[in-house]
Design a protein around this motif. Structure first.
Motif, PDB file in Angstrom:
ATOM      1  N   SER A   2       0.835  -1.206   0.000  1.00  0.00           N
ATOM      2  CA  SER A   2       0.000   0.000   0.000  1.00  0.00           C
ATOM      3  C   SER A   2       0.871   1.257   0.000  1.00  0.00           C
ATOM      4  O   SER A   2       0.485   2.284  -0.566  1.00  0.00           O
ATOM      5  N   PHE A  32      -3.623   2.073   4.159  1.00  0.00           N
ATOM      6  CA  PHE A  32      -3.212   1.010   5.072  1.00  0.00           C
ATOM      7  C   PHE A  32      -4.372   0.574   5.958  1.00  0.00           C
ATOM      8  O   PHE A  32      -4.519  -0.613   6.254  1.00  0.00           O
ATOM      9  N   TYR A  36      -4.692  -3.491   5.343  1.00  0.00           N
ATOM     10  CA  TYR A  36      -4.280  -4.450   6.360  1.00  0.00           C
ATOM     11  C   TYR A  36      -5.425  -5.339   6.841  1.00  0.00           C
ATOM     12  O   TYR A  36      -5.286  -6.561   6.841  1.00  0.00           O
TER      13      TYR A  36
END
Length: 56
Positions: A2, A32, A36
């Motif tokens: 990212s 992010f 994630y």
């Protein structure tokens, strides 16, 4: 990943403007937050799918 993508897209959209790194870091932080948790949720599913497809 990212980090690199957000930097590339920031450069493509804005060029090397004043405050580029700060704008990039804000974009990376936002990406992010999405990337994630998506990785944590999808990795087990994709891993099982890959093992099923690539049985020896």
């Amino acid at each position: 990943m990212s980090f690199v993508i957000s930097g590339s897209l920031t450069y493509i959209n804005l060029g090397l403007v004043d405050g580029f790194v700060g704008i990039w870091m804000i974009g990376w932080g936002k990406s992010f937050v999405v990337a994630y948790p998506t990785l944590l949720l999808l990795f087990p599913i994709v891993s099982k799918l890959a093992k099923a497809i690539c049985k020896e």
